[in-house]
Structure formats: structure tokens, C-alpha cells
Design a protein around this motif. Structure first.
Motif, short mmCIF file in Angstrom:
data_model
loop_
_atom_site.label_atom_id
_atom_site.label_comp_id
_atom_site.label_asym_id
_atom_site.label_seq_id
_atom_site.Cartn_x
_atom_site.Cartn_y
_atom_site.Cartn_z
N VAL A 1 0.98 -1.28 0.09
CA VAL A 1 -0.10 -0.03 0.20
C VAL A 1 0.69 1.27 -0.01
N TYR A 2 0.54 2.31 -0.81
CA TYR A 2 1.34 3.38 -1.09
C TYR A 2 0.67 4.50 -0.30
N THR A 3 1.23 5.32 0.44
CA THR A 3 1.00 6.64 1.25
C THR A 3 1.59 7.52 1.02
N SER A 4 1.16 8.78 1.15
CA SER A 4 1.91 10.00 1.23
C SER A 4 1.13 11.04 1.83
N THR A 5 1.88 12.50 1.87
CA THR A 5 1.27 13.30 2.60
C THR A 5 0.02 14.03 1.83
N ALA A 6 -0.68 14.48 2.49
CA ALA A 6 -1.84 15.45 1.88
C ALA A 6 -1.31 16.42 0.58
N GLY A 7 -2.08 16.08 -0.42
CA GLY A 7 -1.25 17.22 -1.55
C GLY A 7 -1.20 16.36 -2.54
N LEU A 8 -0.72 15.19 -2.29
CA LEU A 8 -0.44 14.23 -3.52
C LEU A 8 -1.14 13.30 -3.86
N SER A 9 -1.81 13.43 -5.11
CA SER A 9 -3.08 12.69 -5.54
C SER A 9 -2.48 11.38 -5.99
N ASN B 1 -2.47 7.01 -5.86
CA ASN B 1 -3.51 5.69 -6.10
C ASN B 1 -2.58 4.78 -4.86
N ALA B 2 -3.49 4.41 -3.93
CA ALA B 2 -2.92 3.76 -2.82
C ALA B 2 -2.37 2.24 -3.31
N ALA B 3 -3.21 1.77 -4.42
CA ALA B 3 -3.03 0.45 -4.98
C ALA B 3 -1.90 0.43 -5.66
N SER B 4 -1.59 1.35 -6.79
CA SER B 4 -0.82 1.04 -7.61
C SER B 4 0.35 2.16 -7.76
N GLY B 5 0.35 2.75 -6.80
CA GLY B 5 1.50 4.12 -6.51
C GLY B 5 1.41 4.95 -7.80
N SER B 6 0.53 4.99 -8.74
CA SER B 6 0.53 6.01 -9.80
C SER B 6 0.17 7.47 -9.09
N ILE B 7 0.80 8.33 -9.81
CA ILE B 7 0.57 9.81 -9.16
C ILE B 7 -0.22 10.66 -10.04
N ASP B 8 -1.34 10.91 -9.98
CA ASP B 8 -2.30 11.89 -10.89
C ASP B 8 -1.42 13.35 -10.66
#
Length: 506
Positions: A489-497, A499-506
Motif C-alpha cells: 500500500v502506497y501512502t504520502s502526505t496530503a496534497g499528492l494525488s 493511488n494507494a494500490a498502484s502507486g501512480s500519481i495523478d
């Protein structure tokens, strides 16, 4: 005529000097102128003839003496006479010897043929009996095997002969009696003695008493001197009420004959029983042996043994008599032959171990104690079996119940606190470890264990195609490249869109 002793002058006739016969005595006389003769007759009678004699001169004045009878020849019918003291029958001349007084007597016999009488005499001596007396020291003598001879005391005339009935062992010369060889009974002892002229017999009585009869015996010859031994009781037959005795060391009741075996000194003793029927006493005996007890001792290497699962047997040391039998109460796993105790197979408790042994004559029991101690109880556990070796991992804390104060150990690689059992997970090497807790209640110690697993962390890598991305309206998502363990599971701080499952960032 010749034969007449005639005095021619006086005409007197000496009768006793004349010869018996008939005589004419002439008297010639004269008146001076004339003479004449006249005559008469005289008859000189012969004396009657008789003689007397006794069968002996001396007669002994016995109480059973027959009368002394006289032998008389010649003219019979005369009269006998003598001095006072002689009891004489005047008609027959017989003398009552036993009733006469001792002395020498002239016995006169006066007799007549009808014309003349005469007297003849003889002598008789009444002898006094010799005097003696006999006596023994007592009337009754007991027929003991060790009895001395009964000696007689003789007073008066000695040198006589003793006699009695068959059964009395009597010395005819001395009067001594062999009491022990005589048959029991009452005997009259006769003593026949003489002073050379007369003999007599005196007597006394002696009683040979039969010995009283008794027998004694114990139920056995040998008695073992055990501390719990009963008294050895005697069986007595025959005369009761006697007294028992023996040597020093035998604890003997003088009245009953019972022996306190346990209080007696070991040894062989002769027990004497002295008894009496009121007249005679005797002694009988029996033997008893007080056997010393065999000696043995047993001991274990310690008093206390801890009931561990890996405990060795407790072995006994025997001194003295071997080959005995071991026993104890239920719960102790005891080898009856060897005395070894299977500690781990026994129930905890205090046991008295008995060792019964014998030397072939006597047996005894000795004992010792052994304590099978229960193991102390403790329990340890970690909050989990598995611990991940993170850099920020807390120590793994142990929960311990029961006996405290023990020591924790494990294999190298586990960073373990020996006192508390806590594990520094992050400092430990990955692996599976058995943690041992060794503890003691002061008597016994034990070890328990638990397991802990230090897990290695999983490995994964992620990267984007670039570090910098421009936020344009037509920008593509930033794709991640992931290596290693997928499915995270991927996580980061608020502000980064993100995807918790794939790690892709919008």
C-alpha cells in the motif's frame, strides 16, 4: 564190823566216815563180877545222788533271751534255790535270764530219796548286755545326685555290723549310707555289736526322700536381641514356686523365669530353677542363647532429591550385612533389592526407607530418610511468537509467573537480558530462538522455555521515471516502478494525488 566208824569207848558212830550198810553194834559190859553183851542195829544209809548243770556257764541278758534250762541227773524232785537277783524256777531249775539281774550265782539243788537228802550245786553267770547307740544327723535325707553320704554316730560299743533292707546303699562296717545310690523309702538300720561275751542289736530309722520333679524349657534355644523383642517365656512342669537364676547379663525374672531379651547382653546362659516340695529341694536347668543382632547401615548421597524429569536414580550405600530387602510406603519408586530410588518416578514427599537384613540367625531393620522434593513452578511467555527486526522495534517484554529470580539464557544472536528475559529485537539476529528460564526455590531448580522468532524485514524498491514532474493539464500520470515484494500500500502526505494500490500519481 569193818566199815562202821565206831568209837569203842563212847559208841558214837562217825556216820559220814562210815561205809553204807547195816551194822550190829555190840555192847560188852561188866559189873565187876560178871560181864555180858547186848546189841543193837544201825543202818548207814548211802546218800541219794544227783547232779545239775546248765548248757553254759555264761548267759547274756537279752530282752529276747530264752530261759536257761537245767540238765539234772540222779534223784529228781528236789528244790532249786539261789541268791536274790536270779529269777529261778524252784521246781524246774530254769532261769529267766532276761528278768534276772546280771551277776554270778550258785544254784543249789536239794533232793531226797525218801530216806536221806542232799544238796548239789552249779554256777550260772548272767552277763550284762553291751551298750551301744546309733544315730544319723537327721531322719530325712534327700536323694540328690550330689548328696553326701549320711554318716552315723555310734556311742558305746564299736566295731559292730550295720544292716538294713535291700534298697539302702549301706556300708556294713561304717554304717555310712550312699544317699544318692539308695532307693527312696523308709529304712530301719540295725547295728549288731558285741563286747566279746554278749552281743546285742540296736536300731534307728532313716528316710531317703525322693527328689521333687520339675522341668523347664523356653520356646526356642536362640533368641535375637531386637529392640522390639518380646520376653522369652518359660514353660515349667512339675513342682512350681521355685526360683530362677543365671549369670550376670541375662535380664531374668527370678519368680517367673521370663527373660527380657532386648535388655539382656548377648551370650549363652544356663538358667537354673531351684525348687522344693517342702521336704527336699533340687535344681534343674536349661540353656538360652541371646543372639547379637547383625549390624548394617544405609545412607543415600543426600537427604533431598529434586524430582526432575532427567533426575538420575538415588543410589544407596550399605555398610555391614548386605543382601537385605528395602521397603517404604507407596509413592516412593524403590528397588527392593538394590535400594535405588527412581526419583523422577516417585511422588514428592518425605519417606522412611527400611532395610531388613539377616545374618542367618537373627534379622534386624535399620532405616534412613529420603525427601523427594517437588520442582518449583514457573511460566514464561512473550506477547507474540514472531517479532520483526525493525530499526525502531521496541524490546520484546516477557511475562513470567511462579518462581521469580531465575536466569534467562538462549543461543548467540538473541540480544537477551539474562535477568528480565526482555529481548532487544532490533539488535538481535534474525532467527528462531529457544529462551530458557532456570530458577530455584532454594531446594530444587528447574528450567522451562519458550520460543521467540526474530523475523527479517521484507525487501521492496519503488521509483518513478523522474524525480520532477510539471503540473500541466494534459500531463500523464506518473507511473511507479516497484521491485521486490508486491501488493503493498502506497501512502504520502496530503496534497499528492496518490493511488494507494498502484502507486501512480495523478
Amino acid at each position: 564190823a569193818t566199815g562202821l566208824s565206831l568209837n569203842a569207848a563212847s559208841g558214837s558212830v562217825d556216820v559220814k566216815s562210815s561205809t553204807a550198810g547195816t551194822y550190829r553194834v555190840l555192847y560188852t559190859f561188866s559189873d565187876g563180877s560178871c560181864s555180858d553183851t547186848t546189841s543193837t542195829y544201825i543202818v548207814i544209809k548211802p546218800l541219794p545222788v544227783a547232779s545239775i548243770s546248765y548248757s553254759a556257764l555264761d548267759f547274756c541278758r537279752k530282752l529276747d533271751a530264752d530261759s536257761a534250762r537245767i540238765t539234772q541227773v540222779g534223784v529228781a524232785g528236789g528244790v532249786y534255790s539261789s541268791a536274790t537277783g536270779l529269777l529261778l524256777n524252784a521246781a524246774s531249775g530254769s532261769v529267766d535270764v532276761k528278768s534276772s539281774t546280771a551277776g554270778t550265782y550258785r544254784v543249789l539243788y536239794t533232793f531226797s530219796d525218801g530216806s536221806c537228802s542232799d544238796t548239789t550245786s552249779t554256777y550260772i553267770v548272767i552277763k550284762p548286755l553291751p551298750v551301744a547307740g546309733i544315730s544319723y544327723s537327721a531322719l530325712n535325707f534327700c536323694r540328690k545326685l550330689d548328696a553326701d553320704s549320711a554318716q552315723v554316730t555310734v556311742t558305746g560299743t564299736t566295731g559292730g555290723t550295720f544292716s538294713s533292707l535291700a534298697g539302702l546303699s549301706l556300708n556294713a562296717a561304717s554304717g555310712s549310707i550312699d544317699v544318692k545310690s539308695s532307693t527312696a523309702g523308709t529304712y530301719r538300720v540295725l547295728y549288731t555289736f558285741s563286747d566279746g561275751s554278749c552281743s546285742d542289736t540296736t536300731s534307728t530309722y532313716i528316710v531317703i526322700k525322693p527328689l521333687p520333679v520339675a522341668g523347664i524349657y523356653y520356646s526356642a534355644l536362640n533368641f535375637c536381641r531386637t529392640l522390639d523383642a518380646d520376653s522369652a517365656r518359660i514353660t515349667q512342669t512339675g513342682v512350681a514356686g521355685g526360683v530362677y537364676s543365671s549369670a550376670t547379663g541375662l535380664s531374668l525374672n527370678a519368680a517367673s523365669g521370663s527373660i527380657d531379651v532386648k535388655s539382656s547382653t548377648a551370650g549363652t546362659y544356663r538358667v537354673l530353677y531351684a525348687f522344693s516340695d517342702g521336704s527336699c529341694s533340687d535344681t534343674t536347668s536349661t540353656y538360652i542363647v541371646i543372639q547379637p543382632l547383625p549390624v548394617a547401615g544405609i545412607s543415600y548421597s543426600a537427604l533431598n532429591f529434586c524430582r526432575k524429569l532427567d533426575a538420575d536414580s538415588a543410589h544407596v550405600t550399605v555398610t555391614g550385612i548386605t543382601g537385605g530387602t528395602f521397603s517404604s510406603v507407596a509413592g516412593l519408586s524403590l528397588n527392593a533389592a538394590s535400594g535405588s530410588v527412581d526419583v523422577k518416578g516417585s511422588t514428592a514427599g518425605t519417606y522412611r526407607v527400611l532395610y531388613t537384613f539377616s545374618d542367618g540367625s537373627c534379622s534386624d531393620t535399620t532405616s534412613t530418610y529420603i525427601v523427594i522434593k517437588p520442582l518449583p513452578v514457573a511460566h514464561i511467555a512473550y506477547s507474540a511468537l514472531d517479532f520483526c527486526r525493525k530499526l525502531d522495534a521496541d524490546s520484546a517484554k516477557l511475562t513470567q509467573t511462579g518462581v521469580t529470580g531465575g536466569v534467562y539464557t538462549s543461543a548467540a544472536g538473541l540480544s537477551l537480558n539474562a535477568a528480565s528475559g526482555s529481548v532487544d529485537v532490533k539488535s538481535s539476529s534474525v532467527g528462531t530462538y529457544r529462551v530458557l528460564y532456570t530458577f530455584s526455590d532454594g531446594d530444587c531448580s528447574d528450567t522451562i522455555s519458550t520460543y521467540i522468532v526474530i523475523k527479517p524485514l521484507p525487501v521492496a524498491g519503488i521509483s518513478y521515471s523522474a524525480l520532477n514532474f510539471c503540473r500541466t493539464l494534459n500531463a500523464d500520470s506518473a507511473k511507479i516502478t516497484q521491485t521486490g515484494v508486491a501488493g503493498g500500500v502506497y501512502t504520502s502526505t496530503a496534497g499528492l494525488s496518490l493511488n494507494a494500490a498502484s502507486g501512480s500519481i495523478d
